[in-house]
Design a protein around this motif. Structure first.
Motif, PDB file in Angstrom:
ATOM      1  N   PHE A   1     -39.398  -6.803   5.562  1.00 24.13           N
ATOM      2  CA  PHE A   1     -39.053  -7.594   6.745  1.00 24.13           C
ATOM      3  C   PHE A   1     -37.531  -7.703   6.903  1.00 24.13           C
ATOM      4  O   PHE A   1     -37.029  -7.823   8.018  1.00 24.13           O
TER       5      PHE A   1
ATOM      6  N   CYS B   1     -36.620  -4.634   8.632  1.00 27.29           N
ATOM      7  CA  CYS B   1     -37.070  -4.776  10.016  1.00 27.29           C
ATOM      8  C   CYS B   1     -36.075  -5.616  10.812  1.00 27.29           C
ATOM      9  O   CYS B   1     -35.759  -5.304  11.970  1.00 27.29           O
TER      10      CYS B   1
ATOM     11  N   THR C   1     -32.822  -3.529  11.648  1.00 29.44           N
ATOM     12  CA  THR C   1     -33.001  -2.625  12.788  1.00 29.44           C
ATOM     13  C   THR C   1     -33.164  -3.398  14.094  1.00 29.44           C
ATOM     14  O   THR C   1     -32.672  -2.977  15.139  1.00 29.44           O
TER      15      THR C   1
ATOM     16  N   TRP D   1     -41.142  -3.491  19.185  1.00 26.10           N
ATOM     17  CA  TRP D   1     -40.369  -2.966  18.063  1.00 26.10           C
ATOM     18  C   TRP D   1     -41.051  -3.260  16.725  1.00 26.10           C
ATOM     19  O   TRP D   1     -41.124  -2.397  15.852  1.00 26.10           O
ATOM     20  N   GLY D   2     -41.558  -4.475  16.573  1.00 24.88           N
ATOM     21  CA  GLY D   2     -42.235  -4.817  15.333  1.00 24.88           C
ATOM     22  C   GLY D   2     -43.483  -3.977  15.111  1.00 24.88           C
ATOM     23  O   GLY D   2     -43.736  -3.495  13.994  1.00 24.88           O
TER      24      GLY D   2
ATOM     25  N   THR E   1     -42.449  -0.473  14.243  1.00 21.62           N
ATOM     26  CA  THR E   1     -41.968  -0.437  12.854  1.00 21.62           C
ATOM     27  C   THR E   1     -43.129  -0.358  11.881  1.00 21.62           C
ATOM     28  O   THR E   1     -43.107   0.407  10.913  1.00 21.62           O
ATOM     29  N   HIS E   2     -44.167  -1.153  12.130  1.00 23.60           N
ATOM     30  CA  HIS E   2     -45.352  -1.102  11.259  1.00 23.60           C
ATOM     31  C   HIS E   2     -46.019   0.264  11.336  1.00 23.60           C
ATOM     32  O   HIS E   2     -46.444   0.821  10.309  1.00 23.60           O
TER      33      HIS E   2
ATOM     34  N   PHE F   1     -45.969  -7.962  11.981  1.00 24.58           N
ATOM     35  CA  PHE F   1     -44.714  -7.292  12.322  1.00 24.58           C
ATOM     36  C   PHE F   1     -44.329  -7.567  13.775  1.00 24.58           C
ATOM     37  O   PHE F   1     -43.141  -7.681  14.098  1.00 24.58           O
TER      38      PHE F   1
ATOM     39  N   GLY G   1     -40.897  -9.199  14.777  1.00 20.10           N
ATOM     40  CA  GLY G   1     -40.040  -8.445  15.681  1.00 20.10           C
ATOM     41  C   GLY G   1     -39.623  -9.248  16.891  1.00 20.10           C
ATOM     42  O   GLY G   1     -38.479  -9.148  17.362  1.00 20.10           O
TER      43      GLY G   1
ATOM     44  N   ALA H   1     -36.058 -11.983   8.409  1.00 17.00           N
ATOM     45  CA  ALA H   1     -35.731 -11.002   9.443  1.00 17.00           C
ATOM     46  C   ALA H   1     -34.675 -11.526  10.401  1.00 17.00           C
ATOM     47  O   ALA H   1     -33.774 -10.778  10.815  1.00 17.00           O
TER      48      ALA H   1
END
Length: 414
Positions: A215, A218, A221, A325-326, A329-330, A347, A351, A386
């Protein structure tokens, strides 16, 4: 007493605004469904609909100072005594203009108009209550926070927003006024729109502690994405400012037509983004490629919609962008994660708060808002991790908080 009465009015106006937007969304969906049955010619209907809505909303906003855009930067400027609330027409301009702009499908959020309308109600209540200048200024900011609380059914988020983002300070009297205003505003608004979570989701298990570094990455980014988004918002406004030969209303219509073309292709690419966020939080099946395309389109469509100079906010589209985005990412990291790792919904929630933090630079506000909207209290540690990473990353990239930049821009153009 003045704060309580004004809070009731904020709840009535903000709840009414949300109710109108919900029915505008239903009307827009029915129009799109009817247009889809007309074949190729039907694709022109959403283009014309959004172009007309953007033009009308821009024409309304241009007649009232500070009616265009989010309005949060104006609320912050009033607190800093850099601007004043001058026009009694601000509230109706925000209500009607925001309803037309957001209801027609532009990628804008409802929270900006409701915050600005709440602050305007607070300023009016301060004048009619014959409060001194300091108390009137506090009431203006406090009722702006009540507006945010109504927009997302997040009373604690409204309080944190006032202290962290609008004023940057915690004063007992300011906290008291904000608490009274948010409680009464949310209570009244729930009579109109109900008390359900804005983004309901299934109960999630607490992620294992070994996932906190994931995280953290995450958040890094997301902070970089937020910094890029913030720069794109301001850069798009500056580019549009150079188009001096194009009338403002015509520019808004062209932007609306472009957004309408996206809506004809897929309605999830446009609008505030609540439906998209809800789908992602429910585990809606989208491939990594589809997530990337949707992210790229909404990343551009949000700043473009904001440049149309209509009433509308940035928060809701930011949250949808963060959910995308989350989830993406996952999707990219899941092959590398062992069994027992957090799922895409976790996520998506993280995110949302992290991208919000990267743009607005208000991590506590982002965490509290997202938690109140989704009910995902078990994600508190991932959210804190995060959002810390997102804030540090955006700062290291030299990107100023978006509302600081928008406020300075507003004052320079005044």
């Amino acid at each position: 007493m003045v704060a309580a009465l004004a809070g009731c009015l904020v709840g009535l106006v903000g709840g009414g605004f949300r109710w109108c937007l919900e029915h505008a969304d239903l009307l827009r969906a029915s129009v799109l469904a009817a247009a889809a049955g007309l074949g190729g010619a039907g694709r022109l209907i959403p283009v014309a609909l959004t172009a007309a809505g953007a033009a009308v909303a821009c024409a309304i906003a241009r007649r009232v100072p500070h009616a265009a855009g989010s309005g949060i930067q104006h609320v912050e400027a009033v607190w800093r005594q850099e601007a004043e609330v001058r026009s009694g027409w601000l509230l109706p301009a925000k209500f009607v203009g925001g309803l037309v702009a957001i209801g027609s499908g532009l990628v804008l959020g409802r929270e900006g108009p409701i915050v600005h309308m709440g602050a305007a109600i607070g300023a009016g209540a301060g004048r009619r209550g014959r409060l001194d200048a300091e108390d009137a200024r506090m009431l203006h900011s406090a009722l702006g926070g009540a507006g945010l609380a109504v927009a997302f059914t997040a009373p604690l988020g409204g309080l944190v927003f006032v202290c962290e983002e609008v004023t940057g300070t915690v004063r007992p009297r300011l906290v008291l006024l904000t608490l009274v205003g948010t409680v009464t505003a949310v209570a009244v608004s729930q009579l109109i729109v109900g008390d359900a979570l804005v983004l309901p989701m299934s109960a999630l298990p607490a992620p294992p502690l070994w996932m906190l570094p994931v995280f953290l990455l995450c958040g890094v980014t997301a902070g970089a994405l937020g910094a890029a988004y913030s720069r794109l918002v301001v850069g798009t406004l500056e580019v549009c400012d150079r188009l001096t030969r194009v009338p403002l209303v015509v520019r808004a219509a062209v932007i609306g037509a472009l957004v309408g073309a996206l809506m004809a292709f897929d309605p999830l690419l446009t609008g505030g983004g609540d439906q998209l966020s809800e789908r992602l939080l429910a585990g809606g099946s989208l491939t990594a490629a589809a997530l990337a395309v949707c992210l790229a389109v909404r990343f551009v469509a949000g700043p473009l919609s904001y440049a149309a100079a209509t009433p509308g906010g940035l928060f809701a589209p930011l949250l949808a962008l963060g959910a995308l985005w989350g989830t993406l990412t996952h999707a990219l990291a899941s092959p590398l994660l062992p069994a027992g790792a957090a799922g895409p919904a976790a996520f998506a929630v993280v995110g949302m708060a992290a991208v919000f933090t990267g743009v607005v630079r208000a991590p506590l506000t982002g965490i509290v808002l997202v938690t109140e909207m989704t009910g995902a209290g078990v994600l508190l540690l991932p959210l804190l991790t995060a959002c810390f990473a997102a804030a540090v990353t955006a700062d290291r990239l030299g990107c100023a908080p978006v509302y600081d930049t928008l406020r300075r821009r507003m004052l320079e153009r005044a």
